[in-house]
Design an enzyme around this catalytic site. Structure first.
Site, PDB file in Angstrom:
ATOM      1  N   GLN A 120       0.797  -1.227   0.000  1.00 15.51           N
ATOM      2  CA  GLN A 120       0.000   0.000   0.000  1.00 15.51           C
ATOM      3  C   GLN A 120       0.830   1.279   0.000  1.00 15.51           C
ATOM      4  OE1 GLN A 120      -4.026   0.048   1.741  1.00 15.51           O
ATOM      5  NE2 GLN A 120      -3.104   1.296   3.319  1.00 15.51           N
TER       6      GLN A 120
ATOM      7  N   GLU B 226      -2.908   9.690  -0.947  1.00 19.46           N
ATOM      8  CA  GLU B 226      -2.031  10.318   0.034  1.00 19.46           C
ATOM      9  C   GLU B 226      -0.935  11.158  -0.611  1.00 19.46           C
ATOM     10  OE1 GLU B 226      -0.829   7.323   2.817  1.00 19.46           O
ATOM     11  OE2 GLU B 226      -2.893   6.966   3.463  1.00 19.46           O
TER      12      GLU B 226
ATOM     13  N   ASP C 275      -0.648  -1.421  12.865  1.00 20.69           N
ATOM     14  CA  ASP C 275      -1.756  -0.504  12.579  1.00 20.69           C
ATOM     15  C   ASP C 275      -3.062  -1.271  12.750  1.00 20.69           C
ATOM     16  OD1 ASP C 275      -3.568   1.358  11.643  1.00 20.69           O
ATOM     17  OD2 ASP C 275      -2.946   1.211   9.556  1.00 20.69           O
TER      18      ASP C 275
ATOM     19  N   LYS D 156      -3.632   6.365  15.240  1.00 19.00           N
ATOM     20  CA  LYS D 156      -4.647   7.058  14.437  1.00 19.00           C
ATOM     21  C   LYS D 156      -5.793   7.432  15.369  1.00 19.00           C
ATOM     22  CE  LYS D 156      -3.746   4.645  10.057  1.00 19.00           C
ATOM     23  NZ  LYS D 156      -4.217   3.555   9.151  1.00 19.00           N
TER      24      LYS D 156
END
EC number: 4.2.1.11
Length: 430
Positions: free
Chosen positions: A163, A205, A314, A339
């Site tokens: 990713q 992003e 994550d 996050k």
């Protein structure tokens, strides 16, 4: 006293053109705070719930009026009269009003908007920067940026499985120079891709999203761009990857399907592959190298690479102290991605960062792929002296807003500002 006199939420748009929640908090002193909530594309199954309306005739079902109404009709009346500087008490009230383990009743997007807006209003009342309000006078460490310059997976419409491929300017003397190095490498990469006849459109992003022959070709191309920009790979600039492996993990056969390469791998073969890449390229960080439920695979990866590579959880930890505690106990990973919308309040976010640090894990403060102009995470990175931030390429205003805020903070801190570079990786044998 800065008592809350009004809390108001509205539906606005994020960087992908999808609705998100914006919250404003007003106090009787005139102090004011506004916050916008981010949204992820590749989400962990254990994340706090982001409420969407589901009305297909409106924003393709992605409206957030339910969350907005939860703020205006349920949360706001309960917060009137609260001292806005009582962050812990406010966050605890929000948790109790929701009453669920995963914020599924009111929505993490509703709760987080209120939590962050209250913090901003409190900083406004005290007439101090947000990072100082959140972290105190010892908040002085500027983070090493983890800049996503090649996008794949769920963040881009290309054939790259991994990713994110990122650069980390660990050899810079300060944040300003780190950002300059990153920006120059970003532009160098564009010229390298153009020379090869590859697409230079950017993904969610801000990184480039070309079709490449393999995942490894992304690493080769970035190393070429670093050298073309006049920097030394491995010394001045390290590489980082976010595999987001849960996105290509097949639950039925328990294997990893790298469709871009037409390859299927077991957990052990994935670990072998990462070990091979680390031996060939200056990779210092790998995020979500295996599926969020593949704890045996993560343990093997940690045993093999955990002393020399930052292994970031994550989807694995979802900014949750219960999940992180389990990882620490089982020797899984050595770092947590933070996050704010995975857990829903600032208090719980800071609890996760504290737990990580006590265990010798690093904490990487992170954006989401669906972002806004809100720059709260830049202040959180400095407030907690986290040492690392992941907020995209030096491209697109939703990403650059965070970098520009960090430049302002570095200016405010002046000679007290610190940038630790390679020493930010206190979890590794360097």
């Amino acid at each position: 006293m800065p008592y809350i006199v009004d809390v108001y939420a509205r539906e606005v748009l994020d960087s992908r053109g999808n609705p998100t929640v914006e919250v404003e908090v007003y106090t009787e002193t005139g102090a004011f705070g506004r916050a916008l909530v981010p949204s992820g594309a590749s989400t962990g199954e254990y994340e706090a719930v982001e409420l969407r309306d589901g009305d297909k005739d409106r924003y393709l079902g992605k409206g957030v009026l339910t969350a907005v109404n939860n703020v205006n009709e349920i949360i706001a009346p309960e917060l009137l009269g609260f001292d806005v500087t009582e962050q812990n008490a406010i966050d605890q009230l929000l948790i109790e009003l929701d009453g669920t383990e995963n914020k599924g009743k009111l929505g993490a997007n509703a709760i987080l908007g209120v939590s962050m807006a209250c913090a901003r209003a409190a900083a406004d009342f005290l007439q101090i920067p947000l990072y100082q309000y959140l972290g105190g006078f010892n908040s002085k460490t500027l983070p090493v940026p983890m800049m996503n310059i090649v996008n794949g997976g769920e963040h881009a419409d290309n054939n790259v499985d991994i990713q994110e491929f990122m650069i980390m300017p660990v050899g810079a003397p300060n944040f300003r120079e780190a950002l300059r190095m990153g920006a120059q490498i970003f532009h160098s990469l564009k010229s390298v891709l153009s020379a090869k006849g590859l697409n230079t459109a950017v993904g969610d992003e801000g990184g480039f999203a070309p079709n490449l022959g393999s995942n490894e070709e992304a690493l080769q191309t970035i190393v070429e761009a670093i050298e073309k920009a006049g920097f030394k790979p491995g010394e001045e600039v390290k590489l980082a990857m976010d595999a987001a492996s849960s996105e290509f993990y097949n639950k039925e056969d328990g294997k990893y399907h790298l469709s871009g390469e037409g390859v299927v791998k077991t957990s052990a073969e994935m670990v072998d592959w990462y070990e091979e890449l680390v031996s060939k390229y200056p990779i210092i960080s790998i995020e979500d190298g295996l599926d969020e439920n593949d704890w045996e695979g993560h343990k093997l990866l940690t045993e093999r690479l955990g002393k020399k590579v930052q292994l970031v959880g994550d989807d694995l930890f979802v900014t949750n102290t219960k999940k992180l505690s389990e990882g620490i106990k089982n020797g899984v990973g050595n770092s947590i991605l933070i996050k704010v919308n995975q857990i829903g309040t600032l208090t719980e976010t800071f609890d996760a960062i504290e737990m990580a640090k006590r265990a010798g894990y690093t904490a990487v403060i992170s954006h989401r792929s669906g972002e806004t102009e809100d720059s709260t995470i830049a202040d959180i990175a400095v407030a907690t002296n986290a040492g690392q931030i992941k907020t995209g390429a030096p491209s697109r205003t939703d990403r650059v807003a965070k970098y520009n805020q960090l430049l302002r903070i570095e200016d405010q801190l002046a000679e007290t500002a610190q940038y630790h570079g390679i020493n930010s990786f206190y979890n590794l044998n360097k």
